[in-house]
Design a protein around this motif. Structure first.
Motif, PDB file in Angstrom:
ATOM      1  N   GLY A  55       0.842  -1.193   0.000  1.00 25.31           N
ATOM      2  CA  GLY A  55       0.000   0.000   0.000  1.00 25.31           C
ATOM      3  C   GLY A  55       0.874   1.238   0.000  1.00 25.31           C
ATOM      4  N   LYS A  56       0.684   2.093   1.002  1.00 21.02           N
ATOM      5  CA  LYS A  56       1.442   3.342   1.081  1.00 21.02           C
ATOM      6  C   LYS A  56       2.571   3.262   2.102  1.00 21.02           C
ATOM      7  N   GLN A  57       2.901   2.045   2.539  1.00 25.82           N
ATOM      8  CA  GLN A  57       3.951   1.898   3.550  1.00 25.82           C
ATOM      9  C   GLN A  57       5.166   1.161   2.996  1.00 25.82           C
ATOM     10  N   LEU A  58       6.293   1.361   3.684  1.00 24.78           N
ATOM     11  CA  LEU A  58       7.554   0.729   3.296  1.00 24.78           C
ATOM     12  C   LEU A  58       8.097  -0.087   4.455  1.00 24.78           C
ATOM     13  N   ALA A  59       8.991  -1.023   4.134  1.00 25.86           N
ATOM     14  CA  ALA A  59       9.739  -1.710   5.193  1.00 25.86           C
ATOM     15  C   ALA A  59      11.177  -1.885   4.738  1.00 25.86           C
ATOM     16  N   LEU A  60      12.101  -1.498   5.627  1.00 23.04           N
ATOM     17  CA  LEU A  60      13.519  -1.781   5.408  1.00 23.04           C
ATOM     18  C   LEU A  60      13.778  -3.119   6.086  1.00 23.04           C
ATOM     19  N   CYS A  61      14.167  -4.127   5.301  1.00 22.85           N
ATOM     20  CA  CYS A  61      14.359  -5.464   5.861  1.00 22.85           C
ATOM     21  C   CYS A  61      15.851  -5.755   5.962  1.00 22.85           C
ATOM     22  N   THR A  62      16.248  -6.437   7.035  1.00 21.86           N
ATOM     23  CA  THR A  62      17.675  -6.709   7.237  1.00 21.86           C
ATOM     24  C   THR A  62      17.985  -8.199   7.190  1.00 21.86           C
ATOM     25  N   GLN A 173      -7.963   1.545   3.277  1.00 20.01           N
ATOM     26  CA  GLN A 173      -6.838   0.654   2.950  1.00 20.01           C
ATOM     27  C   GLN A 173      -7.171  -0.822   3.139  1.00 20.01           C
ATOM     28  N   ARG A 174      -8.240  -1.120   3.892  1.00 22.15           N
ATOM     29  CA  ARG A 174      -8.645  -2.520   4.057  1.00 22.15           C
ATOM     30  C   ARG A 174      -9.409  -3.018   2.835  1.00 22.15           C
ATOM     31  N   VAL A 175      -9.974  -2.069   2.057  1.00 20.60           N
ATOM     32  CA  VAL A 175     -10.688  -2.427   0.829  1.00 20.60           C
ATOM     33  C   VAL A 175      -9.694  -2.544  -0.323  1.00 20.60           C
ATOM     34  N   LEU A 176      -8.817  -1.541  -0.418  1.00 19.09           N
ATOM     35  CA  LEU A 176      -7.850  -1.461  -1.507  1.00 19.09           C
ATOM     36  C   LEU A 176      -6.617  -0.746  -0.957  1.00 19.09           C
ATOM     37  N   ALA A 177      -5.438  -1.305  -1.181  1.00 19.08           N
ATOM     38  CA  ALA A 177      -4.233  -0.714  -0.586  1.00 19.08           C
ATOM     39  C   ALA A 177      -3.504   0.191  -1.569  1.00 19.08           C
ATOM     40  N   GLY A 178      -3.242   1.416  -1.149  1.00 17.41           N
ATOM     41  CA  GLY A 178      -2.365   2.298  -1.917  1.00 17.41           C
ATOM     42  C   GLY A 178      -2.986   3.578  -2.430  1.00 17.41           C
ATOM     43  N   VAL A 179      -4.343   3.634  -2.448  1.00 14.79           N
ATOM     44  CA  VAL A 179      -5.004   4.804  -3.033  1.00 14.79           C
ATOM     45  C   VAL A 179      -5.332   5.834  -1.960  1.00 14.79           C
ATOM     46  N   GLY A 180      -5.086   7.095  -2.273  1.00 16.38           N
ATOM     47  CA  GLY A 180      -5.463   8.206  -1.406  1.00 16.38           C
ATOM     48  C   GLY A 180      -6.318   9.176  -2.202  1.00 16.38           C
ATOM     49  N   ASN A 181      -6.448  10.386  -1.705  1.00 15.22           N
ATOM     50  CA  ASN A 181      -7.367  11.358  -2.295  1.00 15.22           C
ATOM     51  C   ASN A 181      -7.079  11.697  -3.759  1.00 15.22           C
ATOM     52  N   ILE A 182      -5.810  11.828  -4.101  1.00 18.25           N
ATOM     53  CA  ILE A 182      -5.452  12.227  -5.476  1.00 18.25           C
ATOM     54  C   ILE A 182      -5.900  11.170  -6.482  1.00 18.25           C
ATOM     55  N   TYR A 183      -5.402   9.944  -6.289  1.00 17.43           N
ATOM     56  CA  TYR A 183      -5.640   8.919  -7.309  1.00 17.43           C
ATOM     57  C   TYR A 183      -7.066   8.368  -7.259  1.00 17.43           C
ATOM     58  N   ALA A 184      -7.758   8.517  -6.116  1.00 20.65           N
ATOM     59  CA  ALA A 184      -9.174   8.130  -6.064  1.00 20.65           C
ATOM     60  C   ALA A 184      -9.967   9.055  -6.990  1.00 20.65           C
ATOM     61  N   ASP A 185      -9.749  10.364  -6.864  1.00 24.89           N
ATOM     62  CA  ASP A 185     -10.486  11.314  -7.706  1.00 24.89           C
ATOM     63  C   ASP A 185     -10.144  11.127  -9.182  1.00 24.89           C
ATOM     64  N   GLU A 186      -8.871  10.932  -9.476  1.00 25.73           N
ATOM     65  CA  GLU A 186      -8.452  10.769 -10.869  1.00 25.73           C
ATOM     66  C   GLU A 186      -9.055   9.503 -11.489  1.00 25.73           C
ATOM     67  N   ALA A 187      -9.061   8.410 -10.725  1.00 29.55           N
ATOM     68  CA  ALA A 187      -9.586   7.148 -11.258  1.00 29.55           C
ATOM     69  C   ALA A 187     -11.097   7.223 -11.454  1.00 29.55           C
ATOM     70  N   LEU A 188     -11.806   7.856 -10.520  1.00 30.57           N
ATOM     71  CA  LEU A 188     -13.264   7.967 -10.647  1.00 30.57           C
ATOM     72  C   LEU A 188     -13.637   8.821 -11.863  1.00 30.57           C
ATOM     73  N   HIS A 189     -12.883   9.858 -12.115  1.00 28.60           N
ATOM     74  CA  HIS A 189     -13.158  10.703 -13.291  1.00 28.60           C
ATOM     75  C   HIS A 189     -12.909   9.913 -14.572  1.00 28.60           C
ATOM     76  N   ARG A 190     -11.787   9.231 -14.609  1.00 31.84           N
ATOM     77  CA  ARG A 190     -11.449   8.462 -15.805  1.00 31.84           C
ATOM     78  C   ARG A 190     -12.486   7.375 -16.083  1.00 31.84           C
ATOM     79  N   ALA A 191     -13.007   6.768 -14.992  1.00 31.89           N
ATOM     80  CA  ALA A 191     -13.990   5.694 -15.151  1.00 31.89           C
ATOM     81  C   ALA A 191     -15.415   6.239 -15.316  1.00 31.89           C
ATOM     82  N   GLY A 192     -15.611   7.543 -15.124  1.00 31.78           N
ATOM     83  CA  GLY A 192     -16.934   8.142 -15.297  1.00 31.78           C
ATOM     84  C   GLY A 192     -17.911   7.814 -14.174  1.00 31.78           C
TER      85      GLY A 192
END
Ligand code: ZN
Length: 281
Positions: A55-62, A173-192
């Motif tokens: 999603g929107k998180q990272l992990a540094l693994c050792t 994030q439990r429904v779909l991981a990685g999307v926030g306000n920017i890409y939600a609005d952009e995707a909804l517009h593109r999909a109509g």
């Protein structure tokens, strides 16, 4: 806030620059930026063997097992600079830098690097886990499927579970991981799709169009280095370029690129939402 494309860019850059690097020190400048407060971030002398994104998180693994979860929150960013360089000193004096990891690079002459974690609003945090499995089978297992590879069938089953608006569902994030306000609005517009509609009311073709729009927009954004709105930047501080491609986000009142009607701003799911009343139904 950094969304999937921005975090994906950081993941790729960190992996390239830090794979094999050995930790020399971890300094936590604000104890409450770690969870639990004051936690020891990573063991000294461990080597970074991979960098993961969920999603929107990272992990540094050792190589020793422990990993560090990095949640960037609203305004978090990472900067990787040569230790003792003028940039390093400037960041060290920055009150918004809450943690600094010093590492010896595995490449070339073993350059000493500093990874600065900067977060003015402090909604982000750092959290050590004893192993990658503990993170992936713990908190990360509660995230929904990755938006970057979402298909119509999976999205349909995720949306069928909720009566909330489609905008609220995409941000969860439990429904779909990685999307926030920017890409939600952009995707909804593109999909109509009207952002206020109940998520479970979408027809099969609409869900398919939305899944495709999400994949397309996220891939395009990754290729353009993400969107820089306020604080987000790449590891070297350079901005992304996707913000110049946004069709609705940040464009309320401006003409829709498809039908030329002025774009509307509405509060949906407590978030500012920009959309077109002419193209989205
Ligand atoms: Zn329109």
């Amino acid at each position: 806030m950094p969304e999937l494309p921005e975090v994906e860019r950081l993941q790729r850059e960190l992996e390239e620059r830090l794979r094999g690097a050995q930790l020399r020190s971890c300094a936590l400048r604000r104890a409450d930026y770690a969870r639990p407060t004051g936690a020891r971030l990573l063991p000294r002398a461990a080597r970074i063997d991979q960098v993961r994104r969920r999603g929107k998180q990272l992990a540094l693994c050792t190589d020793r097992g422990p990993c560090l979860r990095i949640a960037l929150g609203m305004t978090g960013s990472l900067r990787l600079v040569a230790a003792h360089s003028p940039q390093d000193k400037a960041l060290a004096a920055d009150p918004h830098v809450h943690a600094q990891l010093r590492l010896r690079s595995d490449s070339g002459e073993g350059q000493l690097l500093t990874l600065h974690v900067r977060d003015p609003r402090r909604f982000g945090w750092l959290e050590p886990f004893p192993s990658v499995e503990a993170l992936e089978q713990g908190p990360w297992s509660r995230f929904g499927p990755e938006a970057l590879t979402i298909d119509a069938r999976t999205l349909t089953s995720q949306l069928a579970r909720t009566n909330r608006s489609i905008k609220a569902a995409l941000l969860d994030q439990r429904v779909l991981a990685g999307v926030g306000n920017i890409y939600a609005d952009e995707a909804l517009h593109r999909a109509g799709v009207d952002p206020r509609r109940a998520a479970s009311s979408l027809q099969q073709e609409e869900t398919a169009a939305l899944a495709k729009a999400l994949r397309t927009i996220l891939r395009q954004a990754i290729a353009r280095g993400g969107s820089t709105i306020r604080d987000y930047a790449a590891l070297d501080g350079s901005p992304g370029r996707q913000q110049h491609r946004h069709r609705v986000y940040g464009r309320a009142g401006l003409p829709c690129c498809r039908c030329a009607r002025p774009l509307t701003r509405t509060l949906v799911a407590g978030r500012t939402t920009v959309w077109c009343t002419g193209c989205q139904h």
